[in-house]
Design an enzyme around this catalytic site. Structure first.
Site, PDB file in Angstrom:
ATOM      1  N   THR A 122     -11.286   5.262  10.373  1.00 14.03           N
ATOM      2  CA  THR A 122     -11.580   4.579  12.045  1.00 14.03           C
ATOM      3  C   THR A 122     -10.718   5.519  12.896  1.00 14.03           C
ATOM      4  O   THR A 122     -11.057   5.043  14.081  1.00 14.03           O
ATOM      5  CB  THR A 122     -11.045   3.298  11.967  1.00 14.03           C
ATOM      6  OG1 THR A 122      -9.694   3.209  11.434  1.00 14.03           O
ATOM      7  CG2 THR A 122     -11.951   2.256  11.158  1.00 14.03           C
ATOM      8  N   LYS A 134       0.862  -1.219   0.005  1.00  5.12           N
ATOM      9  CA  LYS A 134      -0.021  -0.045  -0.028  1.00  5.12           C
ATOM     10  C   LYS A 134       0.983   1.294   0.083  1.00  5.12           C
ATOM     11  O   LYS A 134       1.726   1.429   0.895  1.00  5.12           O
ATOM     12  CB  LYS A 134      -0.932   0.069   1.327  1.00  5.12           C
ATOM     13  CG  LYS A 134      -1.876   1.294   1.130  1.00  5.12           C
ATOM     14  CD  LYS A 134      -2.840   1.267   2.521  1.00  5.12           C
ATOM     15  CE  LYS A 134      -2.444   1.982   3.550  1.00  5.12           C
ATOM     16  NZ  LYS A 134      -2.383   3.309   3.684  1.00  5.12           N
ATOM     17  N   LYS A 192      -7.483   8.051  -1.332  1.00  5.23           N
ATOM     18  CA  LYS A 192      -8.697   8.764  -0.604  1.00  5.23           C
ATOM     19  C   LYS A 192      -9.168   9.786  -1.531  1.00  5.23           C
ATOM     20  O   LYS A 192      -9.239  10.982  -0.790  1.00  5.23           O
ATOM     21  CB  LYS A 192      -8.258   8.943   0.867  1.00  5.23           C
ATOM     22  CG  LYS A 192      -7.869   7.723   1.679  1.00  5.23           C
ATOM     23  CD  LYS A 192      -7.884   8.157   3.295  1.00  5.23           C
ATOM     24  CE  LYS A 192      -7.455   6.998   3.862  1.00  5.23           C
ATOM     25  NZ  LYS A 192      -6.190   6.646   3.962  1.00  5.23           N
ATOM     26  N   LEU A 193      -9.460   9.668  -2.393  1.00 10.56           N
ATOM     27  CA  LEU A 193      -9.748  10.673  -3.566  1.00 10.56           C
ATOM     28  C   LEU A 193     -11.020  11.406  -3.002  1.00 10.56           C
ATOM     29  O   LEU A 193     -12.046  10.639  -2.728  1.00 10.56           O
ATOM     30  CB  LEU A 193      -9.866  10.342  -4.920  1.00 10.56           C
ATOM     31  CG  LEU A 193      -8.380   9.850  -5.501  1.00 10.56           C
ATOM     32  CD1 LEU A 193      -8.655   9.301  -7.023  1.00 10.56           C
ATOM     33  CD2 LEU A 193      -7.665  11.151  -5.559  1.00 10.56           C
ATOM     34  N   PHE A 194     -11.342  12.682  -3.199  1.00 11.22           N
ATOM     35  CA  PHE A 194     -12.753  13.274  -2.786  1.00 11.22           C
ATOM     36  C   PHE A 194     -12.725  14.326  -3.389  1.00 11.22           C
ATOM     37  O   PHE A 194     -11.713  15.467  -3.246  1.00 11.22           O
ATOM     38  CB  PHE A 194     -12.734  13.275  -1.310  1.00 11.22           C
ATOM     39  CG  PHE A 194     -13.962  14.185  -0.901  1.00 11.22           C
ATOM     40  CD1 PHE A 194     -15.434  13.530  -1.044  1.00 11.22           C
ATOM     41  CD2 PHE A 194     -14.234  15.313   0.016  1.00 11.22           C
ATOM     42  CE1 PHE A 194     -16.424  13.898  -0.501  1.00 11.22           C
ATOM     43  CE2 PHE A 194     -15.362  15.902   0.150  1.00 11.22           C
ATOM     44  CZ  PHE A 194     -16.542  15.277   0.168  1.00 11.22           C
ATOM     45  N   ASP A 195     -13.726  14.725  -4.560  1.00  9.54           N
ATOM     46  CA  ASP A 195     -13.802  16.094  -5.144  1.00  9.54           C
ATOM     47  C   ASP A 195     -14.989  16.035  -5.679  1.00  9.54           C
ATOM     48  O   ASP A 195     -15.922  14.947  -5.578  1.00  9.54           O
ATOM     49  CB  ASP A 195     -12.762  16.205  -6.083  1.00  9.54           C
ATOM     50  CG  ASP A 195     -12.255  17.708  -6.259  1.00  9.54           C
ATOM     51  OD1 ASP A 195     -13.292  18.408  -6.532  1.00  9.54           O
ATOM     52  OD2 ASP A 195     -11.110  18.035  -6.510  1.00  9.54           O
ATOM     53  N   ILE A 196     -15.317  16.915  -6.669  1.00 10.43           N
ATOM     54  CA  ILE A 196     -16.549  16.956  -7.592  1.00 10.43           C
ATOM     55  C   ILE A 196     -16.318  15.733  -8.481  1.00 10.43           C
ATOM     56  O   ILE A 196     -15.350  15.234  -8.772  1.00 10.43           O
ATOM     57  CB  ILE A 196     -16.813  18.199  -8.396  1.00 10.43           C
ATOM     58  CG1 ILE A 196     -15.662  18.421  -9.423  1.00 10.43           C
ATOM     59  CG2 ILE A 196     -16.980  19.529  -7.188  1.00 10.43           C
ATOM     60  CD1 ILE A 196     -15.890  19.675 -10.363  1.00 10.43           C
ATOM     61  N   GLY A 197     -17.576  15.353  -8.729  1.00 13.46           N
ATOM     62  CA  GLY A 197     -17.461  13.867  -9.858  1.00 13.46           C
ATOM     63  C   GLY A 197     -16.627  14.149 -10.938  1.00 13.46           C
ATOM     64  O   GLY A 197     -16.090  13.166 -11.181  1.00 13.46           O
ATOM     65  N   ARG A 254       3.704  -0.416  10.411  1.00 16.26           N
ATOM     66  CA  ARG A 254       4.656  -0.306  11.631  1.00 16.26           C
ATOM     67  C   ARG A 254       5.051  -1.517  11.831  1.00 16.26           C
ATOM     68  O   ARG A 254       6.600  -1.893  12.166  1.00 16.26           O
ATOM     69  CB  ARG A 254       4.596   0.641  12.357  1.00 16.26           C
ATOM     70  CG  ARG A 254       4.657   2.042  11.748  1.00 16.26           C
ATOM     71  CD  ARG A 254       4.017   3.090  12.653  1.00 16.26           C
ATOM     72  NE  ARG A 254       2.481   2.791  12.739  1.00 16.26           N
ATOM     73  CZ  ARG A 254       1.518   3.721  13.213  1.00 16.26           C
ATOM     74  NH1 ARG A 254       2.033   4.638  14.104  1.00 16.26           N
ATOM     75  NH2 ARG A 254       0.561   3.411  13.292  1.00 16.26           N
TER      76      ARG A 254
END
Ligand code: C5P
Length: 238
Positions: free
Chosen positions: A116, A33, A63-68, A209
């Site tokens: 989380t 990852k 972790k993408l986050f935006d307008i479509g 870790r």
């Protein structure tokens, strides 16, 4: 000896250190990852090198986050590298746009439910609606899977609840927050062991870790793989 259910979070300071660790682990770890900390310091080149020259599987934790429209464009750009997993936030419109941008690539779109690390007080601060974190994880997982996510990221504590959803049939559950039996939890508060997480329905566990910080990372990874193959890991807790 490797086991693709184990994904190593390669959270090292830079791509060179990441490559050195991967070389040290050799055949013991097959799935890496690469997260935001690494991605802003040469991590994409490292991901491609590990995939193309070392035959490793890659989970890009963006972790993408935006307008479509922007999500679709971002995923279209990254999907041409055909990495195995890519994370986006689990909002249904984000998931739909990511699935559209992925097109015919093999990259699986994994939806982040609720980080989380957030407790209820953090959620209040973020204006997230009332309800227990577990209930909200299940609700967000359901909606993300309905929107076309190939799987979800959640705490191992929610893995059994998500696995029980009809929408989760044939989809992936990937859980960070895993610590080897008897290990030090560090800053992870609500941990489960690798065997418990897979018994509860996780397809993959993400561990960082406890492996890369260990004096002997190969031995640490092997111990986790042994645990994943123990009888306890085959006994569903649900
Ligand atoms: O070192 P450790 O095993 O705690 O690493 C876990 C990995 O999973 C890190 O890359 C961390 O960013 C990620 N993660 C997490 N907890 C979450 C979501 C992601 O630890 N809730």
């Amino acid at each position: 000896m490797s086991d693709d259910r184990l994904i190593l979070a390669l959270d090292l300071p830079d791509a060179l250190a990441g490559l050195e660790m991967a070389n040290r682990l050799g055949d013991t770890v097959n799935f890496y990852k690469i997260g935001l900390g690494m991605l802003t310091g040469g991590g994409l080149a490292l991901a491609n090198e590990l995939k193309d020259e070392h035959g490793k599987r890659i989970f890009l934790d963006m972790k993408l986050f935006d307008i479509g429209a922007t999500i679709e464009a971002a995923v279209r750009g990254i999907a041409r590298f055909n990495h195995d997993f890519l994370t986006v936030h689990g909002d249904p419109y984000v998931v739909r746009a990511a699935a559209e941008g992925r097109g015919g690539a093999d990259t699986k779109i994994l939806a982040v439910t609720i980080l989380t690390s957030l407790d209820r007080a953090d959620m209040d601060d973020a204006c997230i609606k009332d309800g227990s974190p577990a209930d909200l994880v299940v609700e967000r997982a359901t909606r993300a899977l309905e929107a076309g996510a190939d799987g979800v990221i959640c705490s191992p504590h929610e893995a059994a609840l998500v696995r029980a959803l009809p929408e989760a049939e044939g989809r992936l559950i990937v859980t960070p927050g895993v610590r080897p039996a008897g290990g030090d939890a560090g800053d992870q508060k609500r941990v489960m062991t690798p065997a418990e997480a897979v018994a509860d329905g996780a397809d993959h566990i993400v561990v960082g870790r406890p492996i890369w910080r260990a004096d002997d990372p190969v031995a640490a990874a092997k111990a986790i793989i042994t645990e994943l193959n123990s009888p306890q890991a085959h006994t569903p807790n649900r």
